[in-house]
Design a protein around this motif. Structure first.
Motif, PDB file in Angstrom:
ATOM      1  N   THR A 225       0.827  -1.206   0.000  1.00 28.29           N
ATOM      2  CA  THR A 225       0.000   0.000   0.000  1.00 28.29           C
ATOM      3  C   THR A 225       0.859   1.252   0.000  1.00 28.29           C
ATOM      4  O   THR A 225       0.570   2.226  -0.720  1.00 28.29           O
ATOM      5  N   ALA A 226       1.924   1.255   0.791  1.00 25.92           N
ATOM      6  CA  ALA A 226       2.814   2.416   0.837  1.00 25.92           C
ATOM      7  C   ALA A 226       3.529   2.624  -0.490  1.00 25.92           C
ATOM      8  O   ALA A 226       3.745   3.769  -0.914  1.00 25.92           O
ATOM      9  N   ILE A 227       3.887   1.555  -1.157  1.00 22.40           N
ATOM     10  CA  ILE A 227       4.636   1.676  -2.411  1.00 22.40           C
ATOM     11  C   ILE A 227       3.736   2.097  -3.565  1.00 22.40           C
ATOM     12  O   ILE A 227       4.109   2.938  -4.396  1.00 22.40           O
ATOM     13  N   TYR A 228       2.522   1.537  -3.620  1.00 20.93           N
ATOM     14  CA  TYR A 228       1.650   1.773  -4.769  1.00 20.93           C
ATOM     15  C   TYR A 228       0.608   2.856  -4.535  1.00 20.93           C
ATOM     16  O   TYR A 228      -0.226   3.090  -5.421  1.00 20.93           O
ATOM     17  N   SER A 229       0.615   3.526  -3.402  1.00 28.38           N
ATOM     18  CA  SER A 229      -0.285   4.661  -3.193  1.00 28.38           C
ATOM     19  C   SER A 229       0.149   5.835  -4.063  1.00 28.38           C
ATOM     20  O   SER A 229       1.229   5.817  -4.664  1.00 28.38           O
ATOM     21  N   ALA A 230      -0.678   6.852  -4.126  1.00 31.83           N
ATOM     22  CA  ALA A 230      -0.382   8.000  -4.996  1.00 31.83           C
ATOM     23  C   ALA A 230       0.924   8.675  -4.629  1.00 31.83           C
ATOM     24  O   ALA A 230       1.590   9.270  -5.494  1.00 31.83           O
ATOM     25  N   ASN A 231       1.316   8.618  -3.351  1.00 35.00           N
ATOM     26  CA  ASN A 231       2.564   9.232  -2.913  1.00 35.00           C
ATOM     27  C   ASN A 231       3.710   8.231  -2.783  1.00 35.00           C
ATOM     28  O   ASN A 231       4.796   8.598  -2.320  1.00 35.00           O
ATOM     29  N   GLY A 232       3.474   6.979  -3.147  1.00 37.70           N
ATOM     30  CA  GLY A 232       4.499   5.952  -3.007  1.00 37.70           C
ATOM     31  C   GLY A 232       5.530   5.997  -4.120  1.00 37.70           C
ATOM     32  O   GLY A 232       5.401   6.749  -5.100  1.00 37.70           O
TER      33      GLY A 232
ATOM     34  N   ALA B  88      -3.161   2.408  -8.708  1.00 38.14           N
ATOM     35  CA  ALA B  88      -2.998   1.014  -8.288  1.00 38.14           C
ATOM     36  C   ALA B  88      -3.648   0.748  -6.940  1.00 38.14           C
ATOM     37  O   ALA B  88      -4.469  -0.161  -6.804  1.00 38.14           O
ATOM     38  N   ALA B  89      -3.261   1.529  -5.931  1.00 43.95           N
ATOM     39  CA  ALA B  89      -3.796   1.302  -4.588  1.00 43.95           C
ATOM     40  C   ALA B  89      -5.288   1.607  -4.548  1.00 43.95           C
ATOM     41  O   ALA B  89      -5.778   2.521  -5.219  1.00 43.95           O
ATOM     42  N   PHE B  90      -6.023   0.814  -3.768  1.00 41.24           N
ATOM     43  CA  PHE B  90      -7.462   0.972  -3.554  1.00 41.24           C
ATOM     44  C   PHE B  90      -8.265   0.739  -4.826  1.00 41.24           C
ATOM     45  O   PHE B  90      -9.326   1.342  -5.034  1.00 41.24           O
ATOM     46  N   THR B  91      -7.748  -0.130  -5.680  1.00 40.13           N
ATOM     47  CA  THR B  91      -8.429  -0.535  -6.908  1.00 40.13           C
ATOM     48  C   THR B  91      -8.230  -2.036  -7.095  1.00 40.13           C
ATOM     49  O   THR B  91      -7.376  -2.649  -6.451  1.00 40.13           O
ATOM     50  N   PRO B  92      -9.006  -2.661  -7.997  1.00 34.64           N
ATOM     51  CA  PRO B  92      -8.755  -4.079  -8.288  1.00 34.64           C
ATOM     52  C   PRO B  92      -7.338  -4.348  -8.778  1.00 34.64           C
ATOM     53  O   PRO B  92      -6.812  -5.453  -8.565  1.00 34.64           O
ATOM     54  N   LEU B  93      -6.701  -3.363  -9.418  1.00 31.24           N
ATOM     55  CA  LEU B  93      -5.318  -3.531  -9.835  1.00 31.24           C
ATOM     56  C   LEU B  93      -4.408  -3.743  -8.634  1.00 31.24           C
ATOM     57  O   LEU B  93      -3.496  -4.596  -8.669  1.00 31.24           O
ATOM     58  N   GLY B  94      -4.624  -3.000  -7.580  1.00 31.65           N
ATOM     59  CA  GLY B  94      -3.829  -3.178  -6.368  1.00 31.65           C
ATOM     60  C   GLY B  94      -4.037  -4.545  -5.748  1.00 31.65           C
ATOM     61  O   GLY B  94      -3.082  -5.172  -5.254  1.00 31.65           O
ATOM     62  N   ILE B  95      -5.281  -5.027  -5.764  1.00 40.60           N
ATOM     63  CA  ILE B  95      -5.555  -6.371  -5.240  1.00 40.60           C
ATOM     64  C   ILE B  95      -4.811  -7.419  -6.057  1.00 40.60           C
ATOM     65  O   ILE B  95      -4.208  -8.356  -5.513  1.00 40.60           O
ATOM     66  N   THR B  96      -4.827  -7.248  -7.378  1.00 34.28           N
ATOM     67  CA  THR B  96      -4.122  -8.193  -8.249  1.00 34.28           C
ATOM     68  C   THR B  96      -2.628  -8.193  -7.973  1.00 34.28           C
ATOM     69  O   THR B  96      -1.983  -9.253  -7.941  1.00 34.28           O
ATOM     70  N   ILE B  97      -2.052  -7.022  -7.760  1.00 28.27           N
ATOM     71  CA  ILE B  97      -0.619  -6.922  -7.461  1.00 28.27           C
ATOM     72  C   ILE B  97      -0.293  -7.642  -6.155  1.00 28.27           C
ATOM     73  O   ILE B  97       0.711  -8.368  -6.052  1.00 28.27           O
ATOM     74  N   ALA B  98      -1.132  -7.450  -5.142  1.00 30.06           N
ATOM     75  CA  ALA B  98      -0.904  -8.131  -3.860  1.00 30.06           C
ATOM     76  C   ALA B  98      -0.984  -9.647  -4.017  1.00 30.06           C
ATOM     77  O   ALA B  98      -0.179 -10.388  -3.445  1.00 30.06           O
ATOM     78  N   LEU B  99      -1.946 -10.124  -4.809  1.00 31.18           N
ATOM     79  CA  LEU B  99      -2.084 -11.569  -5.014  1.00 31.18           C
ATOM     80  C   LEU B  99      -0.948 -12.119  -5.859  1.00 31.18           C
ATOM     81  O   LEU B  99      -0.548 -13.280  -5.685  1.00 31.18           O
ATOM     82  N   MET B 100      -0.423 -11.317  -6.764  1.00 34.02           N
ATOM     83  CA  MET B 100       0.765 -11.741  -7.517  1.00 34.02           C
ATOM     84  C   MET B 100       1.961 -11.893  -6.585  1.00 34.02           C
ATOM     85  O   MET B 100       2.762 -12.825  -6.736  1.00 34.02           O
TER      86      MET B 100
ATOM     87  N   GLY C 193       3.660   4.239  -7.106  1.00 34.36           N
ATOM     88  CA  GLY C 193       2.394   4.914  -7.362  1.00 34.36           C
ATOM     89  C   GLY C 193       2.564   6.322  -7.902  1.00 34.36           C
ATOM     90  O   GLY C 193       1.786   6.775  -8.753  1.00 34.36           O
ATOM     91  N   SER C 194       3.598   7.032  -7.435  1.00 31.30           N
ATOM     92  CA  SER C 194       3.849   8.392  -7.933  1.00 31.30           C
ATOM     93  C   SER C 194       4.283   8.387  -9.395  1.00 31.30           C
ATOM     94  O   SER C 194       4.079   9.374 -10.112  1.00 31.30           O
ATOM     95  N   LEU C 195       4.875   7.275  -9.846  1.00 32.54           N
ATOM     96  CA  LEU C 195       5.251   7.167 -11.262  1.00 32.54           C
ATOM     97  C   LEU C 195       4.062   6.776 -12.135  1.00 32.54           C
ATOM     98  O   LEU C 195       4.009   7.131 -13.322  1.00 32.54           O
ATOM     99  N   LEU C 196       3.128   6.027 -11.553  1.00 34.90           N
ATOM    100  CA  LEU C 196       1.955   5.615 -12.309  1.00 34.90           C
ATOM    101  C   LEU C 196       0.882   6.702 -12.381  1.00 34.90           C
ATOM    102  O   LEU C 196       0.105   6.742 -13.345  1.00 34.90           O
ATOM    103  N   ALA C 197       0.847   7.585 -11.369  1.00 36.11           N
ATOM    104  CA  ALA C 197      -0.186   8.624 -11.316  1.00 36.11           C
ATOM    105  C   ALA C 197      -0.176   9.531 -12.544  1.00 36.11           C
ATOM    106  O   ALA C 197      -1.252   9.829 -13.099  1.00 36.11           O
ATOM    107  N   PRO C 198       0.985  10.049 -13.011  1.00 36.02           N
ATOM    108  CA  PRO C 198       0.964  10.888 -14.221  1.00 36.02           C
ATOM    109  C   PRO C 198       0.435  10.182 -15.458  1.00 36.02           C
ATOM    110  O   PRO C 198      -0.010  10.832 -16.405  1.00 36.02           O
TER     111      PRO C 198
END
Length: 282
Positions: A123-130, A143-155, A133-138
């Motif tokens: 969560t800390a890495i893929y949040s908007a300020n992580g 990722a965080a708080f979405t099904p994509l984040g859940i998929t990443i955790a399960l991976m 996550g900060s690289l994906l936001a632009p």
């Protein structure tokens, strides 16, 4: 004399492990205590769960949405892990490079790391300020708080199952068959597709099944990064916990039973495919 000697050898071969009766009895007792008794308790639990209550809970839109999230993300994560796990196992088996043992040991990190710690870290890495996550936001990717984040955790928690299942098969694979295919004019891709891949399909299906089963019931690493939004990112295990906290034992039992039934049917189908793949590869 030869016949007597053969019979004695056959008996000795059958009794490599002494005390089969005791060992088998202990195995059945242990499996019953750990697996069968809890499942039987779930099925026979008298919580006031009637058929009408079960059907009402099973068809509830919130419950159906949680199943879609849990099963969908677990299937996607297991599918991605099947491809990436094969690649990782191939590199670890077929190549020698500095730090190979360290990378091989890191594969088992999700087994040793507490799932809650993994969830907080992801969560800390893929949040908007992580960091990521900060690289994906632009790019407009959240990722965080979405099904994509859940998929990443399960991976993250499922990749060791595929690697450790495929790795021994690659290590035991005979190189002579690959060399024979090469001498007959087969290219690298054709050799992999026609010679290597058929022997790996059963182990790949096993790794997929293990990662998928783990993903369906995963709670600790997902509960933080999912955001727990009903109808959007709420997973089925969290819904069970929510109903237990509300003392809705009948509803929690209904969700658990339906999840158990779905998991059993899916794993049964995967085992059938695995048996067919083994039979075809012979």
């Amino acid at each position: 004399m030869m016949a007597v000697a053969n019979k004695q050898n056959n008996r000795a071969a059958r009794r490599v492990l002494p005390g089969f009766g005791i060992g088998m009895g202990f195995t059945v007792f242990y499996m019953s205590l750990v697996v069968l008794v809890p499942l039987s308790a779930l099925l026979l639990n008298k919580t006031g769960l009637t058929w009408d209550k079960f059907w009402s809970v099973a068809t509830d839109p919130r419950v159906l949405a949680s199943y879609r999230i849990s099963l969908g993300t677990a299937a996607i994560a297991a599918g991605v892990n099947t491809v990436l796990g094969l690649l990782l196992a191939w590199v670890l088996v077929r190549y020698d490079f500095p730090g190979k043992r360290l990378w091989d040991a890191l594969i088992d990190l999700p087994f040793a790391l507490p799932t809650a710690v993994a969830g907080v870290a992801l969560t800390a890495i893929y949040s908007a300020n992580g960091w990521i996550g900060s690289l994906l936001a632009p790019l407009g990717i959240k990722a965080a708080f979405t099904p994509l984040g859940i998929t990443i955790a399960l991976m993250f928690i499922g990749i060791p199952f595929v690697v450790r299942t495929v790795q021994p098969v690659l290590q035991d694979a005979e190189r002579d068959v690959e060399e024979a295919a090469a001498t007959l004019g087969a290219g690298r891709w054709r050799t992999f597709r026609a010679v290597i891949l058929p022997t790996l399909v059963p182990s790949l299906l096993t790794g997929f099944a293990l990662a998928f089963a783990r993903g369906i019931g995963e709670y600790g690493s997902v509960v933080f990064i999912s955001g727990n939004m009903p109808m959007k990112t709420e997973i089925a295990p969290l819904l069970i916990m929510s109903k237990l906290e509300q003392f809705d034992y009948a509803g929690a039992t209904a969700v658990a039973l339906l999840l158990l039934l779905i998991s059993f049917l899916l794993l049964l189908g995967i085992n059938i495919l695995q048996h067919w793949a083994r039979k075809t590869a012979r």
